[in-house]
Scaffold this motif. Structure first.
Motif, PDB file in Angstrom:
ATOM      1  N   ARG A 189      36.475  17.299  34.039  1.00  0.00           N
ATOM      2  CA  ARG A 189      36.505  16.538  32.795  1.00  0.00           C
ATOM      3  C   ARG A 189      35.119  16.653  32.173  1.00  0.00           C
ATOM      4  O   ARG A 189      34.156  16.058  32.674  1.00  0.00           O
ATOM      5  N   GLY A 212      40.229  20.007  29.499  1.00  0.00           N
ATOM      6  CA  GLY A 212      39.251  20.491  30.465  1.00  0.00           C
ATOM      7  C   GLY A 212      39.829  21.605  31.308  1.00  0.00           C
ATOM      8  O   GLY A 212      41.043  21.813  31.344  1.00  0.00           O
ATOM      9  N   LEU A 225      35.483  26.907  30.883  1.00  0.00           N
ATOM     10  CA  LEU A 225      34.838  25.941  29.993  1.00  0.00           C
ATOM     11  C   LEU A 225      34.055  26.648  28.901  1.00  0.00           C
ATOM     12  O   LEU A 225      34.031  26.193  27.744  1.00  0.00           O
TER      13      LEU A 225
END
Length: 481
Positions: A189, A212, A225
């Motif tokens: 997260r 995420g 990411l």
């Protein structure tokens, strides 16, 4: 052949260089899904094989090769993907096929990912147990009679079972962290605003949920990411871009263990003991781990959380107020609560959140990171909608059993869910390691060191198909939550 439990970073490097062909990877991915997914029901809305093989062949001929070139991916069924049914687990959207990609999905496509289908999720993402009336239930690969968690349950199971190399998830109330822990994989997260959401509806008020990455190592989390994150001019609260790879070598850290928050969070037997296995790995890596007393009122965090959560959920569900018969009971509960609050009740909840933020800021001046279990219970029976009590302590809502995730969610802190090990019955558990806003790369670096010391997803893959009877149905046999 490629290792279905191997490194995603190595896989995409081979795909970009041509050492592996996209056709080969797609063929082996689809073959494995055909063999394993019927037992688990993790991937839904799987696209036609011939079309996917044609897209893989086109990728092999492409001159431009992005960070995810030729990688098969399935997107969580809360996000819109052009040309693939995007149901949110609701019969109201059973036949909805978007004509455009959601913001982060478009970024994945531009990076070269090939979308093979969706990963299963609870209806509207409500509840940390993945079942819905459209696709049925997703089963835990370590015991197919058990829940896989949620709402990113399909994503976590697909990773754990080696069906995909990378997966997206989303997290309002532990939806990345709980299924990561229950399926022996990693979820991250990020600091809120790092991955901007689709720029529709209100752009300012609801700073709780975020997308995420999920993967089988923190390094692979960083890879995904870097593709998902970055500002968008239509999202005024999105953060500036912060590149994660390459991850640095982590310096020794001072880490605080919060356990059961001074007894405020009831835990099933063995949860704390298994979580402490993770602390041993951290100590062995040279980090200083100390027990920290409860730093703030757990009840005040909870009251702030459930008010602001219902306020946010109702903002999304209010369009369906005239279709209540089509909403499940928990959705109606959230809708009614969210619509009932006065402005001053929302302000009071925000005041409590601000108090916890101030206390957390003080805490992070003494500790580089803090640790909590990622869940308070072990994976429960598949036909149970949610736990009604923990060790005789009654749960007063459908999500109270996940209260342990609220301190992180309320502040939008970066949080890494890591596998902690297995309990006496062979079921996995995880911990959540969190830090101050903006410390995403340091958390991932800490996690990569932990991963290299433990290698739990690679050393302990799930024993697929060990349960009988119900495992091939994919249907939920109890009431909806």
């Amino acid at each position: 052949m490629y290792d279905p439990f191997g490194s995603a970073l190595e896989l995409v490097t081979q795909l970009r260089s041509g050492a592996l062909s996209a056709v080969q990877v797609m063929q082996e991915t689809l073959d494995r899904i055909d063999a394993v997914n019927p037992q688990l029901n993790a991937i839904v809305a799987l696209r036609d094989r011939d079309l996917l093989m044609a897209e893989a062949a086109a990728a092999d001929q492409a001159k431009s090769r992005g960070a995810l070139h030729g990688l098969p991916m399935a997107i969580k069924d809360l996000a819109n993907v052009k040309g693939i049914a995007s149901t949110q687990g609701s019969p109201m959207f059973r036949d909805f096929v978007p004509q455009k990609d959601e913001l982060f999905v478009a970024r994945l496509r531009a990076a070269g990912a090939i979308f093979i289908g969706k990963t299963n999720t609870p209806e509207f993402g409500l509840g940390s147990h993945t079942f819905n009336p459209v696709y049925g239930a997703t089963r835990n690969p370590f015991d197919t009679d058990r829940s896989c968690g949620g709402s990113s349950g399909g994503a976590a199971v697909a990773l754990s079972a080696g069906l995909v190399a990378l997966a997206d998830g989303s997290d309002m109330m532990g939806s990345l962290r709980n299924p990561a822990g229950w399926n022996n994989v990693y979820g991250f997260r990020p600091t809120w605003g790092m991955i901007p959401s689709e720029p529709t509806g209100d752009l300012f008020l609801h700073q709780l949920a975020t997308a995420g990455p999920m993967a089988r190592s923190p390094e692979d989390l960083a890879l995904l990411l870097d593709v998902m994150s970055g500002p968008d001019p239509r999202q005024p609260l999105s953060r500036s871009r912060e590149t994660m790879l390459p991850l640095p070598e982590p310096a020794p850290m001072r880490i605080g263990w919060l356990g059961d928050w001074g007894g405020a969070y009831p835990m099933e037997p063995g949860v704390l003991e298994t979580s402490e296995k993770a602390l041993a790995h951290l100590r062995n890596l040279g980090h200083r781990v100390e027990t920290v007393p409860a730093p703030f009122s757990a009840e005040q965090i909870w009251e702030s959380w459930i008010t602001l959560r219902s306020f946010a959920v109702a903002a999304g569900l209010r369009a369906f107020e005239g279709q209540r018969a089509s909403l499940k009971e928990t959705a109606i509960w959230e809708l009614d609560r969210g619509l009932s609050f006065s402005a001053q009740q929302i302000q009071q909840a925000s005041d409590l959140r601000s108090d916890w933020q101030r206390r957390a800021t003080e805490l992070f001046q003494s500790y580089d990171a803090l640790v909590l279990p990622s869940a308070q219970v072990w994976p429960f029976a598949l036909d149970l909608d949610y736990p009604r009590d923990i060790n005789g302590v009654a749960m007063d809502s459908y999500h109270r059993w996940m209260q342990v995730v609220a301190p992180v969610s309320l502040l939008g802190l970066p949080c890494l869910a890591v596998p902690a090990g297995f309990g006496q019955t062979g079921l996995p558990m995880g911990v959540q390691i969190f830090a101050a806003q903006g410390q995403d790369q340091n958390l991932l670096a800490l996690g990569q060191g932990y991963h290299q010391a433990s290698l739990l997803p690679q050393n302990a893959p799930p024993p697929l198909g060990r349960s009988g009877g119900k495992q091939n149905t994919g249907h939920f046999s109890g009431e909806e939550n």
